[in-house]
Design an enzyme around this catalytic site. Structure first.
Site, PDB file in Angstrom:
ATOM      1  N   TYR A  37       2.422  -7.915  10.812  1.00 18.89           N
ATOM      2  CA  TYR A  37       3.846  -8.118  10.548  1.00 18.89           C
ATOM      3  C   TYR A  37       4.572  -8.489  11.837  1.00 18.89           C
ATOM      4  CZ  TYR A  37       3.290  -5.607   6.073  1.00 18.89           C
ATOM      5  OH  TYR A  37       2.933  -5.206   4.816  1.00 18.89           O
ATOM      6  N   HIS A 193      13.254  -1.664   1.745  1.00 17.87           N
ATOM      7  CA  HIS A 193      12.040  -1.879   2.523  1.00 17.87           C
ATOM      8  C   HIS A 193      11.268  -0.589   2.810  1.00 17.87           C
ATOM      9  CE1 HIS A 193      13.426  -6.039   3.925  1.00 17.87           C
ATOM     10  NE2 HIS A 193      12.230  -6.217   3.411  1.00 17.87           N
ATOM     11  N   ARG A 223      10.880 -17.875   6.368  1.00 16.76           N
ATOM     12  CA  ARG A 223       9.652 -17.238   6.822  1.00 16.76           C
ATOM     13  C   ARG A 223       8.647 -17.257   5.688  1.00 16.76           C
ATOM     14  NH1 ARG A 223       9.173 -11.634   5.162  1.00 16.76           N
ATOM     15  NH2 ARG A 223       7.728 -11.235   6.854  1.00 16.76           N
ATOM     16  N   ASN A 225       5.591 -15.010   3.638  1.00 15.50           N
ATOM     17  CA  ASN A 225       4.939 -13.729   3.422  1.00 15.50           C
ATOM     18  C   ASN A 225       3.792 -13.990   2.441  1.00 15.50           C
ATOM     19  OD1 ASN A 225       4.618 -10.926   3.734  1.00 15.50           O
ATOM     20  ND2 ASN A 225       5.585 -10.588   1.734  1.00 15.50           N
ATOM     21  N   GLU A 265       4.575 -16.510  -0.336  1.00 12.51           N
ATOM     22  CA  GLU A 265       6.010 -16.610  -0.608  1.00 12.51           C
ATOM     23  C   GLU A 265       6.683 -17.370   0.524  1.00 12.51           C
ATOM     24  OE1 GLU A 265       6.504 -12.307  -2.881  1.00 12.51           O
ATOM     25  OE2 GLU A 265       7.231 -12.535  -0.833  1.00 12.51           O
ATOM     26  N   TYR A 316      -1.374  -1.513   0.949  1.00 13.47           N
ATOM     27  CA  TYR A 316      -0.030  -1.847   0.471  1.00 13.47           C
ATOM     28  C   TYR A 316      -0.050  -3.121  -0.368  1.00 13.47           C
ATOM     29  CZ  TYR A 316       4.816  -3.380   0.471  1.00 13.47           C
ATOM     30  OH  TYR A 316       6.050  -3.830   0.077  1.00 13.47           O
ATOM     31  N   LYS A 317      -0.821  -4.098   0.065  1.00 14.73           N
ATOM     32  CA  LYS A 317      -0.872  -5.363  -0.660  1.00 14.73           C
ATOM     33  C   LYS A 317      -1.773  -5.273  -1.893  1.00 14.73           C
ATOM     34  CE  LYS A 317       0.149  -8.143   3.467  1.00 14.73           C
ATOM     35  NZ  LYS A 317       1.310  -8.968   3.100  1.00 14.73           N
TER      36      LYS A 317
HETATM   37  C1  HEM Z   1      17.515 -10.107   2.768  1.00 11.11           C
HETATM   38  C2  HEM Z   1      16.378 -10.584   2.611  1.00 11.11           C
HETATM   39  C3  HEM Z   1      15.187  -9.761   2.186  1.00 11.11           C
HETATM   40  C4  HEM Z   1      14.943  -9.186   0.991  1.00 11.11           C
HETATM   41  C5  HEM Z   1      15.839  -9.212  -0.234  1.00 11.11           C
HETATM   42  C6  HEM Z   1      13.658  -8.542   1.084  1.00 11.11           C
HETATM   43  C7  HEM Z   1      13.076  -7.831   0.049  1.00 11.11           C
HETATM   44  C8  HEM Z   1      11.820  -7.242   0.116  1.00 11.11           C
HETATM   45  C9  HEM Z   1      11.222  -6.488  -0.937  1.00 11.11           C
HETATM   46  C10 HEM Z   1      11.889  -6.199  -2.285  1.00 11.11           C
HETATM   47  C11 HEM Z   1      10.006  -6.079  -0.523  1.00 11.11           C
HETATM   48  C12 HEM Z   1       9.007  -5.250  -1.323  1.00 11.11           C
HETATM   49  C13 HEM Z   1       9.152  -3.803  -0.939  1.00 11.11           C
HETATM   50  C14 HEM Z   1       8.412  -2.884  -1.907  1.00 11.11           C
HETATM   51  O1  HEM Z   1       7.205  -2.685  -1.703  1.00 11.11           O
HETATM   52  O2  HEM Z   1       9.043  -2.421  -2.867  1.00 11.11           O
HETATM   53  C15 HEM Z   1       9.829  -6.599   0.809  1.00 11.11           C
HETATM   54  C16 HEM Z   1       8.702  -6.432   1.573  1.00 11.11           C
HETATM   55  C17 HEM Z   1       8.602  -6.840   2.904  1.00 11.11           C
HETATM   56  N1  HEM Z   1       9.607  -7.417   3.659  1.00 11.11           N
HETATM   57 FE1  HEM Z   1      11.395  -8.014   3.019  1.00 11.11          FE
HETATM   58  N2  HEM Z   1      13.142  -8.739   2.318  1.00 11.11           N
HETATM   59  C18 HEM Z   1      14.051  -9.478   3.035  1.00 11.11           C
HETATM   60  C19 HEM Z   1      13.933  -9.908   4.320  1.00 11.11           C
HETATM   61  C20 HEM Z   1      12.876  -9.626   5.138  1.00 11.11           C
HETATM   62  C21 HEM Z   1      12.752 -10.113   6.475  1.00 11.11           C
HETATM   63  C22 HEM Z   1      13.742 -10.997   7.204  1.00 11.11           C
HETATM   64  C23 HEM Z   1      11.601  -9.633   6.958  1.00 11.11           C
HETATM   65  C24 HEM Z   1      11.126  -9.957   8.346  1.00 11.11           C
HETATM   66  C25 HEM Z   1      10.271  -9.410   9.025  1.00 11.11           C
HETATM   67  C26 HEM Z   1      10.976  -8.850   5.904  1.00 11.11           C
HETATM   68  C27 HEM Z   1       9.769  -8.211   5.982  1.00 11.11           C
HETATM   69  C28 HEM Z   1       9.096  -7.639   4.918  1.00 11.11           C
HETATM   70  C29 HEM Z   1       7.725  -7.199   4.974  1.00 11.11           C
HETATM   71  C30 HEM Z   1       6.802  -7.286   6.195  1.00 11.11           C
HETATM   72  C31 HEM Z   1       7.404  -6.714   3.708  1.00 11.11           C
HETATM   73  C32 HEM Z   1       6.037  -6.223   3.240  1.00 11.11           C
HETATM   74  C33 HEM Z   1       5.416  -7.408   2.529  1.00 11.11           C
HETATM   75  C34 HEM Z   1       3.916  -7.381   2.304  1.00 11.11           C
HETATM   76  O3  HEM Z   1       3.167  -6.869   3.111  1.00 11.11           O
HETATM   77  O4  HEM Z   1       3.499  -7.978   1.301  1.00 11.11           O
HETATM   78  N3  HEM Z   1      11.788  -8.860   4.810  1.00 11.11           N
HETATM   79  N4  HEM Z   1      10.953  -7.290   1.176  1.00 11.11           N
END
Ligand code: HEM
Ligand code: FES
Lengths: 355, 320
Positions: A37, A193, A223, A225, A265, A316-317
């Site tokens: 990350y 988050h 970005r 993901n 994504e 987690y994934k």
């Molecule tokens: C406002 C915009 C954003 C929204 C609405 C958003 C929403 C989410 C949601 C709903 C999750 C899933 C959490 C769960 O497990 O329930 C997630 C995961 C995550 N988000 Fe965001 N996020 C945003 C921006 C960002 C940004 C800018 C970063 C930058 C580093 C970030 C990093 C992550 C990471 C690392 C995960 C875990 C994803 C994975 O490993 O698959 N997010 N986010």
């Protein structure tokens, strides 16, 4: 180019396929042979011709079928689209942003004619030709956010910005990687988050929030993901986990190449003009392992990334149990040769598999 | 590149509003539409003042939904560093200028059942745009506006003509003052308070609201900080390996930019946090003027906001 839209499904018989064109432009998310990350954000100002970065809202061969899938999800579960009362103006902002962008970026597919607040919107692939009054909800069949996101690929979170935080106060979420709008609605950036491992400790979310709150009109960001999905399912929601979770146990050495998909994504961020809210489109791209393996660089790299990913992230994934099976398959496409930097396939310059 | 996106505009109208305030109207050079914006947003205006490039933020006061032109009002500050004097004395109709995309650090909270606006002097400008926005959307608002004298009451006439029931004006020279405590007490549940004006007024409103039990997130404020002149000082920029002199009439940020070093910024008024810079070493005293750093951070000697803050002393080394 004109796009040939596929007639395909993302459920039951899973007839989803990527054409050669779609495969070549697949947003492979790893720019090096390992993954962790990070605050991996850059400006969203176009990109190489034909790539998924080129347009503000990418439209591809899956458009029509994805919209059919979304309509089906919504008919079974209307709570997938929600908007708190103060977010209606932001919904109009989103509608305008998408209509203006699509009609400018794809003039052969979409047309927007504006005469003051009297707007006519033509969506040729979906056969829509509607005239309505901007900012008057009564003139549309749905609220503005639902209306336009029923016609746009990807999920949408709409964030209100106040009190030094972002609040998930509206959204359209039917193609998500195991999270729920109905659960997250009204939460702030740190609350939604909370389930993510390791990133909080690394200070990633504090920096990411600061970056997001400073995104300004006219300067969108993006970005990538990623995660893993068995079968080309768009709707991997917690609400339907009982339907798709079990499919993860159906992988075998014989079917893994066709069934296991890398799910990427493309996340973009736009400041909205009238509401000062932020819209966060999350566009999902799926690609089967066997298709990915036709690009030698991606085969080598995916093996190394999956092999070396920390267990917390693989858990987690949701693929920790299938990781051994994946590695057996993927190792067959890793000959140990070095890989070129960056995400692009580099088909002309990278050597074929020496195995 | 630092700052928000830029727009090339032409000055199409200059109107003296009273002895101190002048209004400027900008349209796009290419004749196209300007971005719509949200009430409370500002634009940063670039001024080429001889050798010096000044970038000053001004609230947009025109109708946020009107993309044909933006208007701003500039109050002349005879003791300032010259940005407002440049606008008043040098800028002419037909001039081409560069402004930034709108940036909003003072947005309406759209959840509010009612918006209570408290303006002091030129602090009226963001409210003019917010009022137009709320009129379009059917929002509920009320304005209490303190001016020095009737002659200096910018836009009082048009406000009282169009919104006689919502507008309340107070003149200092007639010893009129907002009865803040009673005003706050009488507000319906779900009211948000917004204050824009001189620092003393903002502090008064915030502390009174706090004492009356108003939650912090229901009290919004924006203060126009213009960088103040001060004694010249020298700074070492460690990353770019340069020693620069900050003149009496320029800000530290302007001096950094003049040396060809690209430094981040957005508001240039001590409010947004973008320009936050780490201090590597210093011997002397900081003159912190921003609203961004916490008091402890300001006292720590480890951070400075170069858009508005200065330094007096022998050595200052920045991580820039
Ligand atoms: C406002 C915009 C954003 C929204 C609405 C958003 C929403 C989410 C949601 C709903 C999750 C899933 C959490 C769960 O497990 O329930 C997630 C995961 C995550 N988000 Fe965001 N996020 C945003 C921006 C960002 C940004 C800018 C970063 C930058 C580093 C970030 C990093 C992550 C990471 C690392 C995960 C875990 C994803 C994975 O490993 O698959 N997010 N986010
Ligand atoms: S530029 Fe906004 S605080 Fe300095």
């Amino acid at each position: 180019m004109t796009i040939q839209f596929n007639d395909e499904t993302f459920r039951d018989d899973y007839t989803f396929r990527n054409s050669d064109w779609a495969l070549k432009r697949f947003p492979f998310p790893f720019h090096e042979d390992s993954y962790m990350y990070s605050v991996n954000m850059e400006q969203h100002r176009g990109g190489p011709e034909g790539s998924v970065y080129e347009k503000r809202f990418d439209v591809d061969e899956h458009y029509v079928s994805e919209m059919r899938d979304r309509a089906q999800v919504l008919s079974e579960d209307p709570l997938r689209c929600q908007s708190l009362p103060h977010m209606t103006l932001a919904g109009w902002d989103v509608l305008e942003l998408i209509m203006v962008s699509k009609s400018e970026d794809y003039p052969d597919l979409f047309e927007l004619h504006r005469d003051g607040n009297r707007w006519r919107w033509i969506n040729k692939p979906l056969g829509i030709d509607d005239t309505f009054t901007f900012l008057d909800e009564a003139t549309l069949p749905y609220g503005p956010l639902e209306y336009i996101t029923r016609q746009t690929q990807g999920d949408f979170a709409v964030l209100d910005q106040r009190d030094d935080n972002l609040w998930m106060d509206a959204g359209m979420v039917t193609t998500q990687a195991d999270w729920s709008l109905d659960f997250d609605i009204g939460m702030n950036f740190f609350e939604w988050h909370a389930p993510v491992p390791m990133a909080h400790e690394k200070g990633i979310f504090v920096r990411a929030l600061k970056f997001l709150m400073n995104i300004q009109q006219g300067a969108p960001a993006r970005r990538l993901n990623w995660t893993m999905t068995v079968n080309p399912l768009l709707d991997t929601s917690p609400e339907n986990y009982h339907k798709w979770g079990i499919q993860k146990t159906t992988l075998t050495p014989e079917n893994i190449g066709a069934k296991q998909h890398l799910r990427v994504e493309l996340q973009t961020f736009f400041r909205l003009p009238r509401s000062n809210a932020l819209v966060f489109p999350i566009r999902c791209y799926l690609c089967s392992f066997q298709d990915l393996m036709t690009v030698p660089k991606w085969g080598r790299r995916l093996h190394r990334v999956v092999r070396d990913l920390p267990a917390e992230l693989a858990t987690y994934k949701g693929f920790i149990d299938n990781r051994p099976l994946m590695l057996d398959y993927l190792s067959g496409f890793d000959d140990g040769l070095p890989t070129s930097p960056g995400i692009w396939p580099d088909l002309e310059t990278e050597p074929p598999l020496a195995k | 590149m630092s700052g928000a996106e830029k727009i090339a505009v032409k000055v199409t109208e200059i109107v003296p509003v009273n002895d101190l305030v002048t209004r400027f109207r900008f349209e796009r050079v290419d004749g196209g539409a300007l971005p719509t914006f949200s009430g409370g947003a500002h634009t940063v205006v670039e001024m080429q003042d001889g050798e010096i490039t000044r970038l000053n933020p001004y609230s947009l006061m025109s109708d946020p939904m009107d993309p044909s032109a933006y208007t701003i009002s500039v109050r002349r500050d005879d003791k300032g560093r010259g940005g407002s004097l440049f606008m008043h004395q040098k800028v002419q109709v037909g001039d081409e200028m560069t402004i930034s995309y709108p940036v909003n650090l003072f947005p309406l909270d759209l959840r509010a059942k009612k918006h209570l606006f408290l303006a002091g002097g030129i602090g009226i400008t963001p409210f003019l745009a917010q009022i137009k926005q709320l009129e379009r959307l059917g929002g509920h608002w009320e304005l209490h506006y303190a001016c020095r004298t009737p002659a200096l009451g910018s836009y009082v006439d048009e406000l009282t003509a169009h919104h006689p029931n919502e507008t309340h004006v107070y003149y200092d020279d007639q010893d009129q003052a907002i009865d803040l405590k009673n005003l706050l007490d009488g507000q319906p549940l779900g009211t948000h308070v917004y204050v824009c004006g001189p620092k003393g007024m903002i502090d008064w409103v915030r502390s009174t609201a706090q004492a009356e039990g108003w939650p912090r997130e229901m009290v919004h404020y924006e203060e126009f900080l213009a960088p103040q002149p001060g004694k010249p000082f020298e700074v070492k920029l460690a990353v770019s390996n340069k020693v620069i002199a900050v003149g009496e009439h320029e800000s530290l940020l302007e001096a950094i930019e003049r040396a060809g070093v690209d430094a981040p910024y957005l508001c240039r008024g001590g409010a947004c946090g973008q320009c936050e810079t780490d201090v590597i070493d210093y011997a002397g005293k900081f003159i912190h003027r921003d609203h961004w750093l916490e008091e402890e951070q300001q006292a720590s000697g480890k951070k400075i906001m170069p858009c508005v803050s200065r330094f007096e002393g022998r050595t200052l080394v920045l991580d820039r």
